[in-house]
Design a protein around this motif. Structure first.
Motif, PDB file in Angstrom:
ATOM      1  N   ASP A 150      -0.441  -8.983 -20.348  1.00  0.00           N
ATOM      2  CA  ASP A 150       0.585  -8.441 -19.464  1.00  0.00           C
ATOM      3  C   ASP A 150       1.559  -9.535 -19.001  1.00  0.00           C
ATOM      4  N   MET A 151       1.038 -10.762 -18.827  1.00  0.00           N
ATOM      5  CA  MET A 151       1.915 -11.862 -18.451  1.00  0.00           C
ATOM      6  C   MET A 151       2.756 -12.314 -19.633  1.00  0.00           C
TER       7      MET A 151
ATOM      8  N   ILE B  74      -4.774 -22.277 -15.717  1.00  0.00           N
ATOM      9  CA  ILE B  74      -4.420 -21.572 -14.488  1.00  0.00           C
ATOM     10  C   ILE B  74      -5.201 -20.264 -14.406  1.00  0.00           C
ATOM     11  N   PRO B  75      -5.888 -20.016 -13.283  1.00  0.00           N
ATOM     12  CA  PRO B  75      -6.603 -18.730 -13.136  1.00  0.00           C
ATOM     13  C   PRO B  75      -5.651 -17.557 -13.365  1.00  0.00           C
ATOM     14  N   HIS B  76      -6.148 -16.523 -14.048  1.00  0.00           N
ATOM     15  CA  HIS B  76      -5.301 -15.392 -14.421  1.00  0.00           C
ATOM     16  C   HIS B  76      -4.596 -14.740 -13.237  1.00  0.00           C
ATOM     17  N   ASP B  77      -5.270 -14.705 -12.077  1.00  0.00           N
ATOM     18  CA  ASP B  77      -4.673 -14.026 -10.933  1.00  0.00           C
ATOM     19  C   ASP B  77      -3.623 -14.887 -10.222  1.00  0.00           C
ATOM     20  N   LEU B  78      -3.483 -16.144 -10.653  1.00  0.00           N
ATOM     21  CA  LEU B  78      -2.496 -17.028 -10.032  1.00  0.00           C
ATOM     22  C   LEU B  78      -1.319 -17.355 -10.960  1.00  0.00           C
ATOM     23  N   ILE B  79      -1.410 -16.930 -12.204  1.00  0.00           N
ATOM     24  CA  ILE B  79      -0.375 -17.304 -13.172  1.00  0.00           C
ATOM     25  C   ILE B  79       1.009 -16.839 -12.747  1.00  0.00           C
ATOM     26  N   GLU B  80       1.102 -15.586 -12.297  1.00  0.00           N
ATOM     27  CA  GLU B  80       2.413 -15.040 -11.953  1.00  0.00           C
ATOM     28  C   GLU B  80       3.058 -15.808 -10.806  1.00  0.00           C
TER      29      GLU B  80
END
Length: 273
Positions: A263-264, A215-221
């Motif tokens: 951070d996630m 999963i792309p880092h900017d979409l994980i959250e």
């Protein structure tokens, strides 16, 4: 917006085109005021021949005149046509529903009949039975695969460490604690996770597996926790539930969690706690 009578006529005509059934409408005197093409074809008549004629001239033993005169309904009746009154000689009976139509004052204004053509009804029933049988087959096969593929019983191995880990996993499956499974790629971490879920009290609830590295880092959250409508540009209308919400009361398996941004990982720690 209130529809006028003319618009209702267009709507009614379209419904009569879409249905596989035959429909016929008579006025209070038994005069045919409408009939759909399907019924015309069965009778071997044209609309021009039928509309404006007494129904008794088209179907000599019709009960529609009696229906409108005595104001009653009947459903699921067998009607056998007189010789020569159907397009095909051997296709001379069908299933029919008949009813009178009254206005707000209880006055009869029309009679309507719906007929079920035998061959079409049989074809539809057979099609539904085939589809139902296929669905049941695939459902049973799915349940077999689901019940057998991820189970401690089918794990084969005589190594003492493997047997020890398997026993511990079976023990952990009975708890609600978060479980950390470590090991090299290809050693079967997900198989263990699925077996733990299968042997837990959550086995009938969903198990959601996520490859955190894919999963792309900017979409994980947003993938994990979801989002509300309008949260950001491109957000789906109505929002989207996160994987944790989808796995509620079940199990969530976070694969390759070490590749997730720090951070996630800290946010996940709060969730797991």
């Amino acid at each position: 917006m209130k529809l006028g009578n003319e618009k209702y006529k267009y709507i009614f005509d379209e419904i009569l085109k879409m249905t596989d059934d035959g429909f016929i409408v008579v006025d209070e005197d038994g005069i045919i005021v409408d009939i759909n093409n399907q019924y015309c074809d069965f009778l071997g008549r044209t609309k021009e021949e039928a509309i404006g004629s007494s129904i008794l001239n088209i179907i000599s033993n019709s009960k529609m005149v009696d229906i409108v005169n005595k104001k009653y309904h009947e459903f699921g009746m067998i009607h056998k046509f007189c010789k020569g009154e159907t397009k095909e000689v051997e296709n001379d009976f069908l299933l029919v529903n008949r009813s009178c139509v009254t206005d707000e004052k209880g006055k009869v204004i029309a009679g309507v009949a719906q007929v079920k053509f035998r061959l079409q009804t049989l074809d539809s029933a057979q099609k539904l039975m085939r589809e139902y049988s296929e669905l049941q087959y695939y459902k049973e096969e799915y349940n077999k695969i689901r019940s057998n593929s991820h189970s401690f019983d089918v794990m084969i191995g005589k190594n003492k460490n493997f047997i020890s880990i398997k026993k511990r996993a079976m023990k952990f499956a009975k708890t609600d604690f978060p479980i950390l499974i470590t090991g090299e790629t290809g050693t079967g971490k997900e198989v263990f996770a699925q077996s733990i879920h299968k042997n837990s009290i959550r086995q009938n609830k969903p198990m959601i597996s996520i490859n955190c590295a894919a999963i792309p880092h900017d979409l994980i959250e947003s993938e994990l926790f979801g989002y509300e409508e309008g949260s950001f540009t491109g957000a789906k209308k109505g929002g989207k539930p996160g994987k944790f919400e989808l796995a509620n009361e079940g199990t969530i398996f976070l694969d390759e969690i070490g590749d997730m941004p720090y951070d996630m990982q800290s946010k996940l720690l709060r969730v797991l706690q």
